[in-house]
Motif scaffolding. Structure first.
Motif, PDB file in Angstrom:
ATOM      1  N   HIS A   1      -9.226   4.018  -8.821  1.00  0.00           N
ATOM      2  CA  HIS A   1      -7.922   4.409  -9.042  1.00  0.00           C
ATOM      3  C   HIS A   1      -6.994   3.135 -10.029  1.00  0.00           C
ATOM      4  CE1 HIS A   1      -7.510   7.319  -5.359  1.00  0.00           C
ATOM      5  NE2 HIS A   1      -8.522   7.629  -6.263  1.00  0.00           N
ATOM      6  N   ALA A   2      -7.846   1.973 -10.047  1.00  0.00           N
ATOM      7  CA  ALA A   2      -7.317   0.765 -10.673  1.00  0.00           C
ATOM      8  C   ALA A   2      -6.774   1.294 -12.227  1.00  0.00           C
ATOM      9  CB  ALA A   2      -8.385  -0.377 -11.139  1.00  0.00           C
TER      10      ALA A   2
ATOM     11  N   ASN B   1      -2.734   5.323   0.559  1.00  0.00           N
ATOM     12  CA  ASN B   1      -3.542   4.183   0.807  1.00  0.00           C
ATOM     13  C   ASN B   1      -3.955   3.342  -0.453  1.00  0.00           C
ATOM     14  OD1 ASN B   1      -3.547   4.208   3.554  1.00  0.00           O
ATOM     15  ND2 ASN B   1      -5.087   5.979   3.722  1.00  0.00           N
ATOM     16  N   ASP B   2      -3.555   3.773  -1.611  1.00  0.00           N
ATOM     17  CA  ASP B   2      -3.699   3.328  -2.900  1.00  0.00           C
ATOM     18  C   ASP B   2      -3.095   1.735  -2.653  1.00  0.00           C
ATOM     19  OD1 ASP B   2      -5.137   4.740  -4.438  1.00  0.00           O
ATOM     20  OD2 ASP B   2      -3.430   5.306  -5.748  1.00  0.00           O
ATOM     21  N   ARG B   3      -3.822   0.717  -3.064  1.00  0.00           N
ATOM     22  CA  ARG B   3      -3.003  -0.774  -3.115  1.00  0.00           C
ATOM     23  C   ARG B   3      -2.603  -1.120  -4.442  1.00  0.00           C
ATOM     24  NH1 ARG B   3      -5.044   0.565   1.834  1.00  0.00           N
ATOM     25  NH2 ARG B   3      -5.224  -1.165   3.356  1.00  0.00           N
ATOM     26  N   ILE B   4      -1.126  -1.483  -4.456  1.00  0.00           N
ATOM     27  CA  ILE B   4      -0.578  -1.409  -5.736  1.00  0.00           C
ATOM     28  C   ILE B   4       0.013  -2.993  -5.939  1.00  0.00           C
ATOM     29  CG2 ILE B   4       0.130   0.606  -6.119  1.00  0.00           C
ATOM     30  CD1 ILE B   4       3.002   0.166  -4.871  1.00  0.00           C
TER      31      ILE B   4
ATOM     32  N   TRP C   1      -6.548  -1.101  -6.086  1.00  0.00           N
ATOM     33  CA  TRP C   1      -7.686  -0.676  -5.220  1.00  0.00           C
ATOM     34  C   TRP C   1      -7.340   0.905  -4.603  1.00  0.00           C
ATOM     35  CZ3 TRP C   1     -12.130  -2.658  -4.037  1.00  0.00           C
ATOM     36  CH2 TRP C   1     -12.851  -2.254  -3.075  1.00  0.00           C
TER      37      TRP C   1
ATOM     38  N   TYR D   1       0.928  -1.239   0.057  1.00  0.00           N
ATOM     39  CA  TYR D   1       0.094   0.065  -0.059  1.00  0.00           C
ATOM     40  C   TYR D   1       0.826   1.222   0.054  1.00  0.00           C
ATOM     41  CZ  TYR D   1       0.860   1.024   4.925  1.00  0.00           C
ATOM     42  OH  TYR D   1       1.394   1.173   6.505  1.00  0.00           O
TER      43      TYR D   1
ATOM     44  N   VAL E   1      -2.261  -0.431 -10.016  1.00  0.00           N
ATOM     45  CA  VAL E   1      -2.997   0.157  -8.761  1.00  0.00           C
ATOM     46  C   VAL E   1      -4.257  -0.941  -8.878  1.00  0.00           C
ATOM     47  CG1 VAL E   1      -4.212   1.806  -7.617  1.00  0.00           C
ATOM     48  CG2 VAL E   1      -2.212   2.457  -9.013  1.00  0.00           C
TER      49      VAL E   1
ATOM     50  N   GLU F   1       2.090  11.203  -5.572  1.00  0.00           N
ATOM     51  CA  GLU F   1       0.694  11.778  -6.062  1.00  0.00           C
ATOM     52  C   GLU F   1       1.325  12.684  -7.231  1.00  0.00           C
ATOM     53  OE1 GLU F   1      -1.180  14.158  -3.268  1.00  0.00           O
ATOM     54  OE2 GLU F   1      -1.703  12.347  -2.065  1.00  0.00           O
TER      55      GLU F   1
ATOM     56  N   LEU G   1       0.211   7.944  -7.826  1.00  0.00           N
ATOM     57  CA  LEU G   1      -0.339   7.055  -6.754  1.00  0.00           C
ATOM     58  C   LEU G   1      -0.760   7.792  -5.471  1.00  0.00           C
ATOM     59  CD1 LEU G   1       2.883   4.624  -7.121  1.00  0.00           C
ATOM     60  CD2 LEU G   1       0.567   4.461  -7.983  1.00  0.00           C
ATOM     61  N   VAL G   2      -1.667   7.415  -4.980  1.00  0.00           N
ATOM     62  CA  VAL G   2      -2.481   8.311  -3.705  1.00  0.00           C
ATOM     63  C   VAL G   2      -2.286   7.305  -2.813  1.00  0.00           C
ATOM     64  CG1 VAL G   2      -4.519   9.452  -2.802  1.00  0.00           C
ATOM     65  CG2 VAL G   2      -3.996   9.339  -5.309  1.00  0.00           C
TER      66      VAL G   2
END
Length: 259
Positions: free
Chosen positions: A240-241, A72-75, A236, A59, A234, A66, A69-70
Motif C-alpha cells: 500500500h506504500a 490498519n494501514d500505517r501512515i 505499511w 495507524y 502510507v 477507504e 486508506l485501508v
C-alpha cells in the motif's frame, strides 16, 4: 646540587605524557552498558523531537477512508505545512484530535508498552481521527447538485478519483445522512471534514443539525488547532506504500463570497 634531589631538574615531556594518560582515564572507564544507555537516551530524545516538530506515525483504525486508506494501514503525518500560520487546505487528508464524542471506544490509543512507544513516536498511534478537509473558514457546503456531487461555494467536486463507490449510483456523495443539507459558512478557525468512504464515515455530516431537529446542540466542525498534521504517505504494508496528495478538483473551488 644537594644529594636529596631538591634541585633536581625534571623532563617536561614526561609530565605531559602523564597528564595525557590522566585525561584519557575517564574515557576508558565508560563501560559498554553505559554507552548503550547514552545512545539509547539520545535516540529517544531525537524521536521525541521528530514527533513533536516534524513527523508522526499513526495507524488507520477503521474503513472510513477507504479506498485510499485501508484499516490498519500505517501512515506518516507531517506538521511542517502548518507552521508559521499555515492552515489545512481543502482536499488535505488530516489527522486531528477528537472534537468531542466522535471516537468510538474501540478506537482508543494503545496502552502498556505500545502506549509508551507511541508516546515517543516509535509506534503508530490511534486515538485520533483521519478525514479529508472539504470546507475551510467561510465556505458553504451543499449536498448535492443534480448529479449527486458535493458543492463547495457553488462548485461541484469531482470526487470519483478518491471516494468509495456507492451502492446506488443515483445517490449523492454523502449517504450517511439524507441528501438536501447545507453546512456553513464554516466558522473562522474551523474545518468541515468528510471521510472518503461516505457510506461508513461518522464525519462532519453526521454531526450536522438538520432542519427537522429541534434543540440540536451538535457541532459539525473541527477546530484547526486540534489538527495534528497532514497525511503525506502510507508506509505499511509495503503493497500500500505511496504518497498522498491533494486532489486537483479542489483547485477550482472559488473563495467564499465576500472574502
Amino acid at each position: 646540587m644537594s644529594s636529596d634531589g631538591a634541585d633536581r631538574v625534571t623532563d617536561p615531556s614526561a609530565d605531559e605524557g602523564e597528564n595525557e594518560h590522566e585525561d584519557d582515564a575517564p574515557r576508558r572507564r565508560w563501560s559498554l552498558w553505559q554507552e548503550c544507555v547514552v545512545l539509547g537516551t539520545a535516540a529517544v530524545v531525537l524521536a521525541v523531537l521528530v514527533k513533536v516538530l516534524f513527523v508522526q506515525a499513526f495507524y488507520i483504525p477503521s474503513g472510513s477512508m477507504e479506498p485510499g486508506l485501508v484499516e490498519n494501514d500505517r501512515i506518516l503525518v507531517q506538521k511542517v505545512s502548518y507552521w508559521f500560520g499555515g492552515t489545512p487546505q481543502r482536499g488535505d487528508v488530516v489527522v486531528f484530535d477528537d472534537p468531542g464524542g466522535w471516537l468510538e471506544a474501540d478506537n482508543a490509543a494503545p496502552g502498556g508498552l505500545r502506549g509508551a512507544l507511541a508516546a515517543v513516536g516509535l509506534y503508530p498511534t490511534g486515538g485520533h481521527l483521519v478525514k479529508r478537509v472539504i470546507g475551510v473558514a467561510g465556505d458553504t457546503i451543499v449536498c448535492c447538485d443534480d448529479q449527486g456531487r458535493i458543492e463547495v461555494n457553488g462548485h461541484p467536486l469531482d470526487e470519483g478519483a478518491y471516494i468509495a463507490d456507492l451502492d446506488d449510483a443515483d445517490e449523492c456523495n454523502a449517504p450517511m445522512i439524507p441528501c438536501g443539507w447545507t453546512a456553513g459558512p464554516v466558522p473562522a478557525g474551523e474545518l468541515f471534514v468528510m471521510g472518503d468512504n461516505r457510506a461508513d464515515s461518522a464525519d462532519s455530516t453526521v454531526h450536522l443539525c438538520l432542519p427537522n431537529e429541534t434543540e440540536c446542540a451538535k457541532d459539525p466542525y473541527v477546530e484547526v488547532d486540534s489538527v495534528v498534521g497532514k497525511v503525506f504517505s502510507v508506509v505499511w504494508p509495503v503493497g500500500h506504500a505511496r504518497f498522498i496528495g491533494r486532489p486537483a478538483t479542489f483547485d477550482a473551488v472559488p473563495d467564499p463570497a465576500g472574502s
